[in-house]
Scaffold this motif. Structure first.
Motif, PDB file in Angstrom:
ATOM      1  N   ARG A   1      -4.688  -5.486  -6.138  1.00 14.30           N
ATOM      2  CA  ARG A   1      -4.773  -4.307  -5.220  1.00 14.30           C
ATOM      3  C   ARG A   1      -3.839  -4.322  -4.053  1.00 14.30           C
ATOM      4  O   ARG A   1      -3.844  -5.217  -3.469  1.00 14.30           O
ATOM      5  N   PRO A   2      -3.048  -3.284  -3.724  1.00 13.51           N
ATOM      6  CA  PRO A   2      -1.971  -3.559  -2.760  1.00 13.51           C
ATOM      7  C   PRO A   2      -2.787  -3.619  -1.387  1.00 13.51           C
ATOM      8  O   PRO A   2      -3.518  -3.297  -1.047  1.00 13.51           O
TER       9      PRO A   2
ATOM     10  N   ARG B   1       0.901  -1.201   0.054  1.00 11.93           N
ATOM     11  CA  ARG B   1       0.103  -0.222   0.046  1.00 11.93           C
ATOM     12  C   ARG B   1       0.827   1.334  -0.054  1.00 11.93           C
ATOM     13  O   ARG B   1       0.545   2.191  -0.848  1.00 11.93           O
ATOM     14  N   HIS B   2       1.743   1.164   0.872  1.00 11.73           N
ATOM     15  CA  HIS B   2       2.728   2.411   1.059  1.00 11.73           C
ATOM     16  C   HIS B   2       3.540   2.850  -0.387  1.00 11.73           C
ATOM     17  O   HIS B   2       3.732   3.863  -0.740  1.00 11.73           O
TER      18      HIS B   2
ATOM     19  N   VAL C   1       2.310  12.819  -9.380  1.00 18.10           N
ATOM     20  CA  VAL C   1       1.704  13.962  -9.326  1.00 18.10           C
ATOM     21  C   VAL C   1       2.934  15.121  -9.175  1.00 18.10           C
ATOM     22  O   VAL C   1       2.891  16.034  -9.731  1.00 18.10           O
ATOM     23  N   ASP C   2       3.875  14.772  -8.401  1.00 16.78           N
ATOM     24  CA  ASP C   2       5.182  15.536  -8.332  1.00 16.78           C
ATOM     25  C   ASP C   2       5.735  15.848  -9.451  1.00 16.78           C
ATOM     26  O   ASP C   2       6.053  17.023  -9.936  1.00 16.78           O
TER      27      ASP C   2
ATOM     28  N   ALA D   1       1.554  14.842 -13.319  1.00 15.62           N
ATOM     29  CA  ALA D   1       0.537  13.965 -13.728  1.00 15.62           C
ATOM     30  C   ALA D   1      -0.766  14.789 -13.132  1.00 15.62           C
ATOM     31  O   ALA D   1      -0.560  15.231 -12.003  1.00 15.62           O
TER      32      ALA D   1
ATOM     33  N   GLU E   1       2.278   7.012  -6.520  1.00 13.70           N
ATOM     34  CA  GLU E   1       1.129   8.050  -7.000  1.00 13.70           C
ATOM     35  C   GLU E   1       1.402   9.417  -6.608  1.00 13.70           C
ATOM     36  O   GLU E   1       1.302  10.278  -7.491  1.00 13.70           O
ATOM     37  N   ARG E   2       1.988   9.775  -5.524  1.00 11.83           N
ATOM     38  CA  ARG E   2       2.728  11.036  -4.994  1.00 11.83           C
ATOM     39  C   ARG E   2       3.728  11.506  -6.130  1.00 11.83           C
ATOM     40  O   ARG E   2       3.524  12.608  -6.520  1.00 11.83           O
TER      41      ARG E   2
ATOM     42  N   LEU F   1       1.034   4.176  -2.849  1.00 15.48           N
ATOM     43  CA  LEU F   1       0.789   5.759  -2.518  1.00 15.48           C
ATOM     44  C   LEU F   1       2.028   6.310  -3.014  1.00 15.48           C
ATOM     45  O   LEU F   1       1.944   7.421  -3.368  1.00 15.48           O
TER      46      LEU F   1
ATOM     47  N   ARG G   1       0.471 -11.016 -10.656  1.00 13.93           N
ATOM     48  CA  ARG G   1      -1.062 -10.700 -10.899  1.00 13.93           C
ATOM     49  C   ARG G   1      -1.232  -9.618 -11.482  1.00 13.93           C
ATOM     50  O   ARG G   1      -1.108  -8.571 -11.089  1.00 13.93           O
ATOM     51  N   GLY G   2      -2.196  -9.639 -12.623  1.00 15.07           N
ATOM     52  CA  GLY G   2      -2.949  -8.355 -13.032  1.00 15.07           C
ATOM     53  C   GLY G   2      -3.787  -7.847 -12.158  1.00 15.07           C
ATOM     54  O   GLY G   2      -4.570  -8.481 -11.639  1.00 15.07           O
ATOM     55  N   GLY G   3      -3.549  -6.414 -12.060  1.00 13.92           N
ATOM     56  CA  GLY G   3      -4.597  -5.852 -11.243  1.00 13.92           C
ATOM     57  C   GLY G   3      -4.631  -6.022  -9.876  1.00 13.92           C
ATOM     58  O   GLY G   3      -5.700  -5.717  -9.071  1.00 13.92           O
TER      59      GLY G   3
END
Lengths: 368, 368
Positions: free
Chosen positions: B208-209, B172-173, B183-184, B187, B179-180, B176, B204-206
Motif C-alpha cells: 500500500r502506497p 501515494r501521489h 478514469v480519464d 475506466a 487512478e485518475r 492517485l 512487494r505484492g500488494g
C-alpha cells in the motif's frame, strides 16, 4: 497504546466467560482491528481464557494502513499452505482445552463455520453476536481525537475545492480531486468512495460520480470523508452553481437544512435513536417528501463508515455520550436534483456543551 | 445482451435440477452480476424452476457502475423495512412450491443462513458451492473484449506516468495519479487499490502506497488495473530510477523476467495450473528465493480481480482456452527492494497463436 487493546480484549473475555464460553473467535476485520490494533488481511483473533492470539495468513509485507498490531499480542503467521486462519484458530482453541468457542455468526460464512466444526469437533460452537460491535459504539478520547483529525482533513479538502473553478468539470474528476486532497492533508485514504452529484443527480445518497459536467444553475452535492488511522468521518454539502439560486432551490435547501438542524439538536445522551431520525423525518414528511426518504437518516461512524447505531424509524436503543454519528437527511426530486446535508457529530452531555460538531464547513447555501 | 444472461441462468438452472434442487439463491455480488447483468448493492438472485427474480433492498438510485440489470429479468425492490433480500427470496421460493434451495454457503453468513431456515422451514437448504464461479472461469468474446479494453486503458495510464518526472514524488501521489488517469481514459474505476512501491518497498505484492518519495537509484514497482464494465485486469512493472541500474538490480530483474516469461510460455489449454506456477517458481527457487515467494504466482481475472483459477503449487485443475489469468512473480529482498512483473493474458490454442498478451507495456528494464 498496548494497554488499551489489552483492556478491550479483557472486557470481551469477561463477556464470553459470563456467557459460558471459554474462547471467542473474532473474524470481522474492523472488530479484529479494534481488539488487536491492526488487522492484517485475512487475520482472525482468538480470545482465549488466558492468552489471545492473532492468526494471519502469510502476507506480502507490513501494511501500515491496516493499523499496527499491538506488540503485546501473540501473533502466528501461518505457512503458505496453512489454510484458513479461522480453522487454525479453532484447532488451537480445542488443543488448549477450551470446550466452547463463540464465533461471529453474522460474519463467518456457512462454509467456514462447517470447516471449523470439522477441524475441532469437540468444540461447542456458539454465537458471539454483535458483542464487539456493541463495545465499539462508545468511543474513548483517542478514538474521538482520530475522528476529529479526520474531520479537519475533510473540511480542508472540501474548502480547497470550493475555491476552484467548478463549471465544466465532471463529477468523476471532482471526486478524484477531493480524494487526492484528502491524502494531501494526511488522510490514510478516503473513508468511502467520494460522491459528487450535479444537476439532476444532486441530493441522491451514495451517487457514484459520472461523466456529467457541472453546469450553471446546478445544485452540486458532495459527500466525502477522510480515513485517519482507521477512523472514518463523513461530510455532505450542497451548493448552487452560478450567481443566484432559483426559488425552488432556496426553498428545498431551507427545508433540508431545518430538518438536519432538528436532528442535530435532538442528539443527547438518553435520546432514542428513532427520535433523532423522527426529528428530521417529520419535517420532510410534512413537506410531502416522506415516501422518497432513505430508510435511515444517520448512523454511527468509527472504524467503519457505517456502524451502530442506525438512526432510523425501527432502531431500538438510546444514545450515549461519546457516540459519534452522522446526521444526513436528503431530498431528491427525480429529474431536477436535490439537497443533502451531512455532518459528523459526537453526542455530549448538555453540561459539556451539547453535541460536538466535527465537520465545521459552513452550511449556508453558497452560490459558487 | 439479455439472451446472454438468460443463457447463463439456464445453465445454472440445469445444474441445480441435475443436483436435485429446484431453486438456487445466488448472493455473492460478482455472481449476481454475472447472471443478472447488474448487482444493485445488497441484491440477491433467486433462480427458480421456471422463473428467476432479482430481489434488492430499496436503493438510493441507479448506480451504473454496478452494471445494468437484464431487462428480461423480473425485479423486486423490497420496501424500506423489508429486511434481508435473501430471506425474502427463501420465502418466495417456499411459496412457489420449491422443496429445495441451494445457497452459496461460501458466501452466506451463518446468521443469514439461520434466518433463511426460520423464514422458510419447509425448504431443504443445500449448497450451491462454487457452481457460478466455475461457470465464470471460461470467458465469452464479449467478456474478453471488456478485458482487452481494460488492459488498453491500463497501458495508457501507465505509459503517461512514465513520461512524467518521478523523482521526489510520493508513492501515494503516484498511485492517485495513476487512478485518475485510468478514469480519464474511460475506466469505471481502478480494478483494485493501485500499488506503488519505491526503494526498499519495491517488489512487494500488494504494497500500500506510503509517503516515501522516489529517489535516484530506486527500484520503482507499480501494479494497477482498470475496471471496464465490471471486468478487471492487472499489470505490474518494475523500473529503475536514474541513469543506470546497479549490477544487483540488473541481475534480479533478469531473473524475475525469465521466471515470468517461463510461466507465460507455459500457458496453454490442458496445462495443469500448478505447472504454470512451477515454471516460474523453480527458476526463482533455484536462485535461492524460494522461501520468500508468494503462495500463488498468478490467478484468474474477470468480474473480480482475484478469481478462479489460482496458479499455485497446490491448485488442482487444468487451463482451458479463453481463460484470462495473471502471471506475476516477484522477489523482494528485505531492506533493499525487489522486482515484480505482472501481465494479464488469455489462454489460447497454439493454432490460434498461443497466449494472448493483453497488457502490452514493455518489459525491458527502463531507467527513468
Amino acid at each position: 497504546m498496548s494497554q488499551v487493546f489489552a483492556d478491550r480484549r479483557g472486557r470481551l473475555r469477561g463477556r464470553c466467560a459470563a456467557a459460558g464460553s471459554a474462547a471467542a473467535l473474532v473474524s470481522r476485520p474492523a472488530n479484529v482491528r479494534y481488539l488487536a490494533g491492526g488487522s492484517p488481511p485475512g487475520s482472525v483473533l482468538l480470545i482465549g481464557a488466558e492468552d489471545d492470539v492473532l492468526l494471519s495468513p502469510r502476507a506480502p509485507g507490513d501494511d501500515p494502513t491496516e493499523g499496527r498490531v499491538d506488540e503485546g499480542l501473540r501473533q502466528v503467521v501461518l505457512p503458505s499452505a496453512g489454510g484458513d486462519p479461522a480453522v487454525a484458530a479453532a484447532d488451537l482453541a480445542q488443543r488448549s482445552g477450551a470446550d466452547g468457542l463463540a464465533v461471529e455468526e453474522h460474519h463467518l460464512s456457512v462454509a467456514r463455520y462447517r470447516a471449523l466444526g470439522s477441524a475441532a469437533p469437540q468444540l461447542r460452537l456458539g454465537d458471539l453476536g454483535n458483542a464487539v460491535e456493541q463495545e465499539r459504539v462508545v468511543k474513548d478520547d483517542d478514538e474521538i481525537t482520530c475522528l476529529r483529525i479526520a474531520a479537519e482533513i475533510t473540511d480542508q479538502a472540501l474548502g480547497e475545492l470550493l475555491e476552484s473553478i467548478l463549471v465544466g468539470r465532471t463529477e468523476r474528476h471532482l471526486a478524484l480531486e477531493l480524494e487526492r486532497r484528502l491524502v494531501d492533508h494526511g488522510a490514510d485514504g478516503p473513508a468511502f468512495p467520494t460522491s459528487v452529484a450535479t444537476g439532476p443527480h444532486s441530493g441522491r445518497g451514495g451517487h457514484r460520480p459520472t461523466d456529467r459536467r457541472v453546469e450553471e444553475g446546478d445544485f452540486l452535492s458532495v459527500c466525502l470523508g477522510a480515513d485517519y488511522r482507521g477512523y472514518r468521518c463523513e461530510i455532505g454539502r450542497t451548493f448552487v452553481i452560478g450567481t443566484a439560486p432559483a426559488d425552488w432551490q432556496v426553498e428545498l435547501y431551507d427545508l433540508v437544512f431545518a430538518a438536519q438542524r432538528a436532528a442535530r439538536e435532538a442528539l443527547a445522551p438518553g435520546t432514542a435513536y428513532r427520535d433523532v431520525d423522527r426529528a428530521a423525518r417529520q419535517l420532510l414528511d410534512a413537506a410531502g417528501h416522506g415516501a422518497s426518504l432513505a430508510p435511515s437518516l444517520g448512523h454511527g461512524v468509527g472504524l467503519e463508515i457505517q456502524e451502530d447505531p442506525q438512526l432510523s424509524p425501527s432502531a431500538m436503543g438510546k444514545l450515549d455520550a461519546c457516540v459519534p454519528v452522522t446526521v444526513e437527511p436528503g431530498v431528491h426530486l427525480p429529474g431536477r436534483g436535490g439537497v443533502r446535508i451531512d455532518d459528523t457529530l459526537v453526542v455530549r452531555q448538555e453540561a459539556d456543551g451539547g453535541p460536538e460538531l466535527l465537520t465545521i464547513t459552513t452550511k449556508e447555501l453558497l452560490a459558487l
